[in-house]
Design a protein around this motif. Sequence first.
Motif, PDB file in Angstrom:
ATOM      1  N   ALA A  74       0.832  -1.200   0.000  1.00  0.00           N
ATOM      2  CA  ALA A  74       0.000   0.000   0.000  1.00  0.00           C
ATOM      3  C   ALA A  74       0.868   1.252   0.000  1.00  0.00           C
ATOM      4  O   ALA A  74       1.906   1.306   0.654  1.00  0.00           O
ATOM      5  N   GLU A  75       0.407   2.255  -0.739  1.00  0.00           N
ATOM      6  CA  GLU A  75       1.100   3.540  -0.757  1.00  0.00           C
ATOM      7  C   GLU A  75       0.064   4.649  -0.676  1.00  0.00           C
ATOM      8  O   GLU A  75      -0.892   4.679  -1.459  1.00  0.00           O
ATOM      9  N   ALA A  76       0.248   5.546   0.272  1.00  0.00           N
ATOM     10  CA  ALA A  76      -0.726   6.602   0.534  1.00  0.00           C
ATOM     11  C   ALA A  76      -0.253   7.930  -0.036  1.00  0.00           C
ATOM     12  O   ALA A  76       0.919   8.298   0.093  1.00  0.00           O
ATOM     13  N   PHE A  77      -1.192   8.650  -0.637  1.00  0.00           N
ATOM     14  CA  PHE A  77      -0.919   9.963  -1.210  1.00  0.00           C
ATOM     15  C   PHE A  77      -1.895  10.962  -0.583  1.00  0.00           C
ATOM     16  O   PHE A  77      -3.059  11.045  -1.006  1.00  0.00           O
ATOM     17  N   HIS A 238      -0.113  -1.772  -7.551  1.00  0.00           N
ATOM     18  CA  HIS A 238       0.951  -1.013  -8.201  1.00  0.00           C
ATOM     19  C   HIS A 238       1.247  -1.505  -9.609  1.00  0.00           C
ATOM     20  O   HIS A 238       1.936  -0.823 -10.369  1.00  0.00           O
ATOM     21  N   ASP A 239       0.733  -2.666  -9.977  1.00  0.00           N
ATOM     22  CA  ASP A 239       0.927  -3.134 -11.342  1.00  0.00           C
ATOM     23  C   ASP A 239       0.178  -2.251 -12.336  1.00  0.00           C
ATOM     24  O   ASP A 239       0.584  -2.097 -13.486  1.00  0.00           O
ATOM     25  N   ARG A 240      -0.925  -1.650 -11.874  1.00  0.00           N
ATOM     26  CA  ARG A 240      -1.732  -0.791 -12.743  1.00  0.00           C
ATOM     27  C   ARG A 240      -1.524   0.693 -12.444  1.00  0.00           C
ATOM     28  O   ARG A 240      -1.714   1.538 -13.320  1.00  0.00           O
ATOM     29  N   VAL A 241      -1.146   1.028 -11.224  1.00  0.00           N
ATOM     30  CA  VAL A 241      -1.021   2.436 -10.837  1.00  0.00           C
ATOM     31  C   VAL A 241       0.388   2.691 -10.308  1.00  0.00           C
ATOM     32  O   VAL A 241       0.632   2.610  -9.098  1.00  0.00           O
ATOM     33  N   PRO A 242       1.346   2.982 -11.175  1.00  0.00           N
ATOM     34  CA  PRO A 242       2.708   3.260 -10.720  1.00  0.00           C
ATOM     35  C   PRO A 242       2.768   4.522  -9.864  1.00  0.00           C
ATOM     36  O   PRO A 242       1.940   5.433  -9.997  1.00  0.00           O
ATOM     37  N   THR A 243       3.755   4.572  -8.986  1.00  0.00           N
ATOM     38  CA  THR A 243       3.929   5.741  -8.125  1.00  0.00           C
ATOM     39  C   THR A 243       4.056   7.020  -8.929  1.00  0.00           C
ATOM     40  O   THR A 243       3.501   8.064  -8.561  1.00  0.00           O
ATOM     41  N   ALA A 244       4.773   6.964 -10.033  1.00  0.00           N
ATOM     42  CA  ALA A 244       4.966   8.173 -10.849  1.00  0.00           C
ATOM     43  C   ALA A 244       3.643   8.712 -11.371  1.00  0.00           C
ATOM     44  O   ALA A 244       3.452   9.928 -11.467  1.00  0.00           O
TER      45      ALA A 244
END
Length: 366
Positions: A74-77, A238-244
């Motif tokens: 998980a990565e939060a923005f 993250h396979d569909r939504v890269p951090t960049a």
Amino acid sequence: MADAPTVTEQHATDAVRRHDPHARAFASDNYAGAHPEVLAALALANGGHQIAYGEDEYTAHLQEVFRRHFGPRAEAFPVFNGTGANVTALQAVTNRWGAVICAATSHINVDECGAPERVGGLKLLPVATEDGKLTPELIDTEAWGFDDEHRAQPQVVSIAQTTELGTCYTPQEIRAIAERAHERGMLVHLDGARLSNAAATLGVPFAEFTSDVGVDILSFGGTKNGLLFGECVVVLNHDRVPTATMKYLRKLSMQLASKMRFVSVQFEALLAGDLWLRSARHANAMATRLAAAVSGIDGVTVVRPVQSNAVFATMPLEVTERLQKRFRFYTWNQATGEVRWMCSFDTTEADVDAFAAAVAEEMAAA
């Protein structure tokens, strides 16, 4: 040249309290102030300098906090608000020709001033539901026309947890939705403005009805559960939504806070311990108490299951109008007389009892 004032110096303020701090309403959990523990966290993060735009220590640590709840990927923005979170998240998982299947009552369809379509540049495909909840069968009514260049392409299914009607999906229901969406080549977005209330109702961790059952990206709400401001987009796939992708979309969508530490530290206060659960459980309990209190009043009917911090009821229009002069709340459906009453983390038993008594008084007068 004089030295700059230190953070320990005390200064008077010209601000004046312009409201009654004891006043309560049942219109929205957004009416509530910030939880004292959140305000204390804000004070803790204040003072000194931290790198702007999310490169601060608080935002870095926030990733660990979210991963404890949603899994190691998980990565939060952090973003400013719920509409910004939804629009940013949906842009991250659609192309310019993409469409989003959602409930007709969904916030993205009804309450965001067309932002997903006008700002996000995507097409909404709303589906009528009985209780605000999509099902695989309802999704199929709009999941068609793939590769038809004349039709906006269904790419995402968006659900709300809890729904705008106060109902709550079970983990099994969300899994079924995710499996159907993925079978059709679509992703799943979850609008979690009241995700904490759902977890409190279900009695399970967040991951059990999000990352574990196939949700790809979600909007995590904090403002309705005691934050001063701020929400988070949480990427699970993250396979569909890269951090960049999220990095640039957040800025493009005007959701990048310069002093992001003050958003992040609030979520740390909410999620590092059990504040999120304590507050959500309390709000839910107050709604249950309110529903029980008004159910015995002749002329008042609770019309939807109470599965979160919302109570939907019907009563005569003239009673609603008189009662709204004493307490703020919203009419949900003018034609049917349906109203919505919301409880929050700071709603007390005394608040609920006073409101229920007012309902009884106005009904008796009618």
